[in-house]
Design a protein around this motif. Sequence first.
Motif, mmCIF file in Angstrom:
data_model
loop_
_atom_site.group_PDB
_atom_site.id
_atom_site.type_symbol
_atom_site.label_atom_id
_atom_site.label_comp_id
_atom_site.label_asym_id
_atom_site.label_seq_id
_atom_site.Cartn_x
_atom_site.Cartn_y
_atom_site.Cartn_z
ATOM 1 N N UNK A 180 0.788 -1.231 0.000
ATOM 2 C CA UNK A 180 0.000 0.000 0.000
ATOM 3 C C UNK A 180 0.825 1.289 0.000
ATOM 4 N N UNK A 181 1.945 1.397 0.737
ATOM 5 C CA UNK A 181 2.691 2.656 0.690
ATOM 6 C C UNK A 181 3.195 3.023 -0.711
ATOM 7 N N UNK A 182 3.455 2.044 -1.539
ATOM 8 C CA UNK A 182 3.877 2.314 -2.910
ATOM 9 C C UNK A 182 2.726 2.674 -3.833
ATOM 10 N N UNK A 183 1.503 2.441 -3.380
ATOM 11 C CA UNK A 183 0.314 2.684 -4.197
ATOM 12 C C UNK A 183 -0.457 3.937 -3.789
ATOM 13 N N UNK A 184 -0.342 4.320 -2.527
ATOM 14 C CA UNK A 184 -1.126 5.440 -1.998
ATOM 15 C C UNK A 184 -0.152 6.502 -1.492
ATOM 16 N N UNK A 185 0.077 7.550 -2.276
ATOM 17 C CA UNK A 185 1.118 8.525 -1.934
ATOM 18 C C UNK A 185 0.832 9.341 -0.670
ATOM 19 N N UNK A 186 -0.377 9.329 -0.182
ATOM 20 C CA UNK A 186 -0.710 10.087 1.030
ATOM 21 C C UNK A 186 -0.118 9.462 2.296
ATOM 22 N N UNK A 187 0.316 8.212 2.216
ATOM 23 C CA UNK A 187 0.925 7.548 3.368
ATOM 24 C C UNK A 187 2.323 8.118 3.578
ATOM 25 N N UNK A 188 2.576 8.656 4.774
ATOM 26 C CA UNK A 188 3.897 9.226 5.097
ATOM 27 C C UNK A 188 4.819 8.186 5.721
ATOM 28 N N UNK A 189 4.286 7.342 6.576
ATOM 29 C CA UNK A 189 5.059 6.220 7.114
ATOM 30 C C UNK A 189 4.081 5.077 7.381
ATOM 31 N N UNK A 190 4.604 3.858 7.361
ATOM 32 C CA UNK A 190 3.722 2.701 7.428
ATOM 33 C C UNK A 190 4.479 1.532 8.034
ATOM 34 N N UNK A 191 3.896 0.946 9.065
ATOM 35 C CA UNK A 191 4.426 -0.268 9.678
ATOM 36 C C UNK A 191 3.280 -1.250 9.828
ATOM 37 N N UNK A 192 3.488 -2.467 9.408
ATOM 38 C CA UNK A 192 2.494 -3.529 9.553
ATOM 39 C C UNK A 192 3.255 -4.802 9.901
ATOM 40 N N UNK A 193 2.922 -5.373 11.079
ATOM 41 C CA UNK A 193 3.694 -6.527 11.522
ATOM 42 C C UNK A 193 2.923 -7.333 12.563
ATOM 43 N N UNK A 194 3.268 -8.622 12.678
ATOM 44 C CA UNK A 194 2.669 -9.432 13.736
ATOM 45 C C UNK A 194 3.191 -8.991 15.105
#
Length: 97
Positions: A29-43
């Motif tokens: 998603x961060x590469x697809x939605x430029x409005x994302x400034x930072x992104x972390x997704x993890x278990x």
Amino acid sequence: MIRHIAMFTWTAEATDEQKAAVAAALHELPGLIPQIRSFTAAPDAGISQGNYDFAVVADFDNADDFLVYRDDPRHQAVIAERIRPILASRAAAQLSL
């Protein structure tokens, strides 16, 4: 700045492959939605008992940018196709920083 936090608990039937597919789809998603400034997704790291299984933390410049992300069809597809089929529970908050 708006910080979005979402936490998920998976169903007992969720497979490792399904969980990995959630993470992989979210990481696109961060590469697809430029409005994302930072992104972390993890278990969850498994340090404390009773935690959610997986978390997303995403930052946006403002509420409008968060809404673009929230409503983006690619994000909605990840929810519908990857997350919802294995979701037991969810909690979320948006913080104004």
